[in-house]
Write a protein that holds these residues in place. Structure first.
Motif, mmCIF file in Angstrom:
data_model
loop_
_atom_site.group_PDB
_atom_site.id
_atom_site.type_symbol
_atom_site.label_atom_id
_atom_site.label_comp_id
_atom_site.label_asym_id
_atom_site.label_seq_id
_atom_site.Cartn_x
_atom_site.Cartn_y
_atom_site.Cartn_z
ATOM 1 N N THR A 144 17.418 54.646 8.257
ATOM 2 C CA THR A 144 16.637 53.515 7.729
ATOM 3 C C THR A 144 16.811 52.244 8.554
ATOM 4 O O THR A 144 15.893 51.436 8.637
ATOM 5 C CB THR A 144 16.988 53.203 6.262
ATOM 6 N N CYS A 145 17.988 52.077 9.158
ATOM 7 C CA CYS A 145 18.188 50.880 9.980
ATOM 8 C C CYS A 145 17.288 50.953 11.206
ATOM 9 O O CYS A 145 16.535 50.024 11.503
ATOM 10 C CB CYS A 145 19.659 50.750 10.381
ATOM 11 N N GLN A 148 13.557 50.532 10.145
ATOM 12 C CA GLN A 148 13.057 49.176 9.890
ATOM 13 C C GLN A 148 12.978 48.367 11.182
ATOM 14 O O GLN A 148 12.050 47.591 11.389
ATOM 15 C CB GLN A 148 13.898 48.420 8.846
ATOM 16 N N GLY A 659 17.432 47.419 7.239
ATOM 17 C CA GLY A 659 17.240 48.731 6.627
ATOM 18 C C GLY A 659 18.365 49.210 5.723
ATOM 19 O O GLY A 659 18.376 50.377 5.342
#
Ligand code: MGD
Ligand code: MGD
Ligand code: MO
Length: 684
Positions: A144-145, A148, A659
């Motif tokens: 997710t990091c 994003q 994220g």
């Protein structure tokens, strides 16, 4: 005489970018051979060391064959077999009672990616959604990091397709051990090299990939944003930017140039981040001179407090030299083949917002501290959070709660299942029918189950359907069969349905960065208003001292480097003795200087420790694959192989800058001789 084997098409379901197209031989209901599909140019006729052993995984003597009910204490591993009906009835009865008392938010559904196709991955999530349960923010341990960061920079879209890399003259594997985690990308590199391309690997570890590069730039962990910004500084200084491209296609480069880049001269970065200035100059010169440089960005560098800024800075580099859109040029973190699919009906059959959400990194806190209502029931499918989540000690304390009703669905009795009240035996991907969408190439593929599940194992989808029925959920998603669900997902994404249903890979033509940017401005965003609106830094930057949480106390002398194991995929192959043996016993690597300073020698029994926990049962490897000051622990091993521990006992639950990602690589620790073991060498 037995019949000759049937050779079937299949797709590798492991959580891996390659999503290989397979040929599986089945003889008398047993998988006897698993090969890469020779007719498929991407898979190129070979699969990795793990998947050649997929038959051993399916037929492992450790497979769970029947549902189990706990009869001992949590974590003790004492179970008795029960029938499916009894197990499912008990689950439905307990859930119904909890929902009546505290509402559905007291249930937590935990099912992230694991090792299966789209239906089996998503229908359990559909069940949780339809129940109104508390939901996992899925992927925060993983991507997710980086996602994003990429979205804020390039937009929510795929990267440059891997096939383009074959046409590049300079490939940079930036924080990606491709031979271990994306071996078919390595084929593209081979093709490019045969036409003269060079490979640069930027990684704190001398990986298998780094050892085969033209140049390995051994960066310190967490210094990537500083390196990328310094390369930009040099490109600006030397007039090597593509100003015309920047003016036409980028947004906010002027702000970065004025506000950030002046602080990132190679000398300043050498002093602050420990990357030698001549290395920065050399990287900038090679990158600036390349005709069409291609950067394959890995996730490893994103799992720290400044990981989002790092991914942003690296994803911006191709813009500085105008490489996005050039044949062979660009960058890729992931391909989003699933973007062509309609997933809503499967994942969100009721269309209601989640009442609450839980980050993987905070699972322990959710189980121990969440209130109004507390989490009273947990359903885990296809994951092993007792080993793989940060702050695993807190996760285990949460799982040990006597008043928590836990169900774990898995093909093997994993460490999380040891805490379950009910364990359900799961089918593996080769025993399920599903649609697969790759995140490493633009592709979809259908596969029919190669054989029936072992014993009484059931697929994730079937369990979701059975539980939905018992819970009185009549959404269409739980009533439709696999093929109908796949038809709904496909919509008009695939024209040649005949080839698709025959199991042939379907290559997609996804929008490419450079042709378009899916950002709000339609440009490559050096400056992101979207991030600013969320109170996040609009420009990528880097600081020598980001905030440190538990597990990241800088007074501890060593920094953890974790990385995927070559012979294992997280803990999913722990039932395959051959692969565990090839990976070797759990080990930590220290640089010779750090080993000597502790009076330790190669082969010593050691333990890793910090303020959060202790991980014993490690063998010390002394080597120069890493820089001084680093402790390398590869893979996540099941407790049975690792003295009951996991490296994640030492990792804190602080989140990355973008994220809400995990920060495994921010962990600080030390290594000492394991209690009760003498010095092997007699020295010191
Ligand atoms: N064999 C195998 N393959 C796998 C997996 C597996 O467990 N085993 N897991 C699968 C999954 S779930 C995923 S998400 C992908 C992940 O695949 P990748 O994205 O390639 O892997 P990462 O875990 O991100 O680690 C890649 C590299 O990043 C390096 N690294 C760590 N920190 C830093 C840093 O600060 N800077 C830089 N430049 N490099 C750094 C590590 O040394 C490692 O070599 O792989 C998938 N494939
Ligand atoms: N220290 C450290 N920790 C990490 C990472 C790291 O680099 N370093 N990487 C992180 C990353 S990228 C990820 S994605 C996570 C992965 O974390 P997890 O997803 O928790 O890890 P796995 O070991 O892949 O868990 C898969 C479990 O599901 C079971 N399983 C396999 N197939 C099926 C199926 O079809 N159905 C069901 N019901 N069960 C199945 C397996 O037996 C196994 O127990 O780990 C994270 N943890
Ligand atoms: Mo992952």
């Amino acid at each position: 005489m037995t019949a000759s084997p049937t050779r079937l098409r299949a797709v590798c379901g492991h959580d891996c970018p390659d999503m290989c197209s397979l040929r599986v031989s089945v003889e008398d209901g047993r998988i006897t051979r698993v090969e890469g599909d020779a007719a498929d140019p991407f898979t190129d006729g070979f699969v990795c060391a793990k998947v050649t052993r997929a038959g051993d995984l399916v037929h492992s003597p450790e497979r769970l064959l029947r549902p189990l009910r706990r009869i001992g204490a949590k974590g003790e591993s004492r179970f008795e077999p029960v029938g499916w009906d009894e197990a499912l009835d008990e689950i439905a009865r307990r859930w119904t009672a909890i929902v009546a008392e505290d509402g559905p938010a007291a249930l937590l559904g935990y099912a992230y990616s694991a090792h299966q196709g789209k239906i089996n991955r998503n229908l359990p999530n559909g069940l949780f959604e339809a129940l109104g349960a508390t939901r996992l923010i899925d992927g925060t341990v993983c991507d997710t990091c980086a996602a994003q960061a990429w979205e804020a920079t390039v937009g929510p879209m795929s990267g440059t397709p891997p096939a383009e890399a074959a046409r590049s003259d300079l490939i940079v594997a930036w924080g990606a051990d491709l031979i271990a985690t994306n071996v078919h990308f390595w084929t593209m590199i081979g093709k490019a090299r045969r036409t003269g391309a060079r490979l640069i690997v930027i990684d704190p570890r001398r990986t298998r990939t780094a050892a085969r590069a033209d140049w390995h730039l051994q960066v310190p962990v967490g210094a990537d944003a500083a390196l990328a910004l310094s390369v930009m500084h040099v490109l600006v200084r030397d007039g090597a930017c593509d100003r015309a491209w920047l003016a036409a296609r980028a947004h906010g480069f002027d702000r970065l140039e004025a506000e950030v880049l002046p602080r990132f001269s190679p000398d300043a970065v050498e002093a602050a981040a420990g990357i030698p200035a001549p290395d920065i100059e050399r990287l900038a010169a090679a990158y600036g001179a390349a005709r069409a440089p291609y950067i394959r960005i890995g996730q490893g560098m994103s799992r720290n407090a400044q990981g989002g800024a790092a991914i942003r800075a690296v994803a911006l580099l191709p813009g500085v030299v105008g490489a996005y859109g050039k044949p062979g040029g660009g960058a890729m973190v992931a391909m989003d083949s699933a973007s062509v699919l309609a997933m809503g009906g499967l994942r969100a059959p009721s269309g209601r917002p989640a009442p609450r959400s839980v980050n993987h990194s905070r699972l322990g806190r959710a189980l121990l501290e969440m209130d109004g209502p507390p989490i009273r029931a947990l359903f885990v499918a296809a994951n092993n959070p007792a080993v793989t989540c940060p702050d695993a000690g807190r996760v285990r304390r949460g799982l040990a709660r006597e008043d928590l009703f836990t169900v774990v669905h898995t093909p093997f009795l994993n460490d999380t299942a040891l805490y379950a009240d009910i364990v359900l035996p799961a089918a593996t991907y080769l025993e399920t029918t599903d649609l697969y969408a790759s995140y490493g190439q633009p592709r979809l593929q259908f596969a029919q189950a190669a054989k029936a599940p072992e014993g009484e194992a059931k697929s994730n989808a079937e369990v979701a359907r059975l539980l939905a029925r018992r819970m009185g959920l009549d959404h269409e998603a739980f009533a439709l069969d696999d093929r109908t669900l796949i038809e709904r997902m496909l919509g008009d994404a695939v024209a040649d349905r005949g080839a698709f249903w025959a199991g042939e890979p379907v290559d997609l033509d996804l929008p490419r960065p450079g042709e378009v940017f899916a950002t709000p401005t339609g440009r490559l965003e050096f400056h992101s208003e979207m991030l600013a609106a969320e109170g996040l830094p609009a420009l990528p930057d880097w600081h020598p001292d980001p905030p440190a949480g538990p597990g990241a106390d800088r007074r501890m002398p060593l920094r953890l480097l974790t990385a995927p194991a070559y012979f294992l995929a997280h803990t999913a192959f722990s039932g395959v003795a051959f692969l565990c043996g090839r990976e070797g016993e759990p080990a930590v690597m220290l640089h010779p200087e750090d080993a000597a300073a502790r009076g330790l020698a190669d082969g010593d029994r050691v333990e890793a420790f910090n303020d959060l926990g202790r991980f014993g049962g490690l063998r010390l490897a002394v080597g120069t694959d890493i820089r001084p000051g680093t402790a390398l622990i590869v893979g996540q091993r099941p407790g049975a192989d690792a003295g009951g521990g996991t490296v994640n006992l030492l990792c804190g639950d602080a989140l990355s800058d973008l994220g809400e990602g995990a920060t495994y690589q921010d962990t600080r620790l030390d290594i000492r001789r394991a209690a009760g073991t003498g010095a092997k060498t007699g020295a010191a």
